[in-house]
Scaffold this active site. Structure first.
Site, PDB file in Angstrom:
ATOM      1  N   HIS A  16       1.335  -1.342  -0.235  1.00 15.21           N
ATOM      2  CA  HIS A  16      -0.400  -0.063   0.303  1.00 15.21           C
ATOM      3  C   HIS A  16       1.074   1.417   0.325  1.00 15.21           C
ATOM      4  CE1 HIS A  16      -3.015   2.421   1.827  1.00 15.21           C
ATOM      5  NE2 HIS A  16      -3.583   2.117   1.242  1.00 15.21           N
ATOM      6  N   CYS A  47      -3.528   2.268  -4.683  1.00 13.55           N
ATOM      7  CA  CYS A  47      -4.932   3.398  -3.517  1.00 13.55           C
ATOM      8  C   CYS A  47      -4.894   5.077  -4.123  1.00 13.55           C
ATOM      9  CB  CYS A  47      -4.134   3.646  -2.399  1.00 13.55           C
ATOM     10  SG  CYS A  47      -5.135   4.244  -0.859  1.00 13.55           S
ATOM     11  N   HIS A  56     -12.133   4.982   2.123  1.00 17.39           N
ATOM     12  CA  HIS A  56     -12.638   5.401   3.190  1.00 17.39           C
ATOM     13  C   HIS A  56     -14.000   5.807   2.566  1.00 17.39           C
ATOM     14  CE1 HIS A  56      -8.551   6.930   5.303  1.00 17.39           C
ATOM     15  NE2 HIS A  56      -9.115   5.091   5.448  1.00 17.39           N
TER      16      HIS A  56
HETATM   17  C1  DNO Z   1      -7.078   3.034   5.437  1.00 15.39           C
HETATM   18  C2  DNO Z   1      -6.093   2.291   4.716  1.00 15.39           C
HETATM   19  C3  DNO Z   1      -4.754   1.697   5.793  1.00 15.39           C
HETATM   20  C4  DNO Z   1      -4.185   0.323   4.919  1.00 15.39           C
HETATM   21  C5  DNO Z   1      -2.609  -0.034   5.432  1.00 15.39           C
HETATM   22  C6  DNO Z   1      -2.293  -1.236   4.303  1.00 15.39           C
HETATM   23  O1  DNO Z   1      -7.729   3.294   5.823  1.00 15.39           O
HETATM   24  O2  DNO Z   1      -5.766   2.477   3.450  1.00 15.39           O
HETATM   25  O3  DNO Z   1      -4.221   1.667   6.730  1.00 15.39           O
HETATM   26  O4  DNO Z   1      -5.067  -0.385   5.741  1.00 15.39           O
HETATM   27  O5  DNO Z   1      -2.250   1.085   4.813  1.00 15.39           O
HETATM   28  O6  DNO Z   1      -1.287  -1.562   5.439  1.00 15.39           O
END
Ligand code: DNO
Length: 346
Positions: A196, A234, A309
């Site tokens: 990520h 992401c 989110h």
């Molecule tokens: C936030 C997420 C991150 C993600 C971590 C992966 O909401 O996208 O916390 O889970 O960074 O390791």
């Protein structure tokens, strides 16, 4: 594309049956949360997640996250022990049908925001990152939901100093060692490892962050020539730096077969580079979400995708960013675009 939804296990206030009711959602993304970072997850707990998900008619093929212990990132202490544990977690998860593991290599802190319930003009609330506020924040006196809360303020300050001394190149070296150790195991087990990006994709609190832009992602992927070594792309993390061209990255890394997991989030970038998380619809933020989905579609993306989110809407309360309603709207929006692309593009 395989649409899934994050679920925080039995402690999540959102029941699996509600997730199942979101049209098009096939599986959950989850993790074992009760085991301290770095230790091996028990078979029983992994099996329990799978059994619960499957009983609700949902797949459990993606884990987010298997966290990486700070000793690995710092290359010190019990680093070797934690790397062996990490390999064992990959093997165990694979034995229960997990096909993709999301992780990150952010020192000390996971995602960082200045406020988790900033009121937007429509009466909803959202996570925001205001640069001026973050500059005034003291990480030793605060904690955010994604952070490992097991460190005392003193331990935290020691860690921060160690990372400052390690610097970006030191962190790269430790990441390379970790990757060279774990990817052969993942490949053997048929598990795609999906890092990520750093959120936000720049240094916070003076600590190095390296999974931040195209150049660094190229460098990261070059560490190991195997498609099991890939990305969680992401959009809301990389996309809050305007110089990151998300659509270009999807075409590029998609064609290389290196995107295993897509997080779809929209953000509204403000003049000074601060940002507010927004609804998924392209026009609500600064990112071209429809264009990103078209890029996934055009590259024949077969991996996992989830709405990221959401805002808090309709009076919902709960885990910041992870309420049911706005994420469900995000899932349905993603589905709608994919359906239109599938049906009408030649
Ligand atoms: C936030 C997420 C991150 C993600 C971590 C992966 O909401 O996208 O916390 O889970 O960074 O390791």
């Amino acid at each position: 594309m395989n649409i899934c939804f994050r679920w925080y296990g039995e402690g999540d206030s959102i029941p699996l049956k509600y997730i199942k009711q979101i049209p098009g959602v096939r599986g959950v993304v989850s993790a074992v949360y009760s085991t301290p970072v770095g230790e091996v997850w028990s078979y029983e707990e992994i099996e329990r997640l799978k059994t619960l998900a499957n009983a609700a008619g949902l797949d459990f093929e993606v884990v987010e996250s298997v966290p990486v212990h700070e000793d690995i990132k710092l290359g010190e202490g019990k680093c070797d022990y934690y790397i062996e544990n990490y390999k064992e977690n990959i093997r165990r998860l694979a034995s229960f049908g997990v096909k993709c593991i999301c992780y990150n290599f952010m020192p000390v802190f996971d995602w960082t925001r200045s406020r988790l319930d900033h009121p937007l003009s429509d009466g909803s609330t959202a996570l925001v990152y205001y640069k001026e506020d973050v500059n005034r924040m003291d990480p030793q006196k605060m904690s955010l939901p994604g952070w490992d809360s097991s460190y005392s303020p003193d331990e935290m300050s020691v860690l921060i100093e160690k990372y400052k001394a390690l610097g970006e190149e030191g962190l790269w070296k430790n990441l390379e060692h970790f990757i060279k150790e774990i990817i052969p195991v993942a490949a053997e087990c048929g598990v795609n490892m999906a890092i990520h990006p750093d959120d936000p994709p720049w240094s916070v609190f003076g600590i190095p962050r390296i999974i931040t832009n195209e150049e660094n992602i190229d460098r990261f992927l070059a560490l190991y020539d195997d498609t099991h070594h890939g990305l969680t792309l992401c959009s809301g993390s990389l996309g809050c730096d305007k110089s990151n061209d998300m659509i270009k990255m999807i075409y590029k890394y998609g064609a290389m077969g290196r995107i295993h997991f897509a997080h779809i989030r929209n953000v509204k970038i403000l003049e000074d580079g601060s940002f507010e998380e927004s609804a998924h619809l392209s026009s609500c933020g600064s990112l071209d979400v429809a264009g990103m989905l078209k890029a996934y579609h055009d590259t024949g993306f077969k991996g996992y995708i989830r709405p990221d989110h959401g805002r808090m809407i309709w009076g919902e309360t709960g885990k910041p960013g992870y309420g049911l309603y706005d994420r469900a709207l995000g899932a349905v929006y993603i589905n709608g675009i994919i359906e239109a692309l599938d049906k009408y593009s030649k």
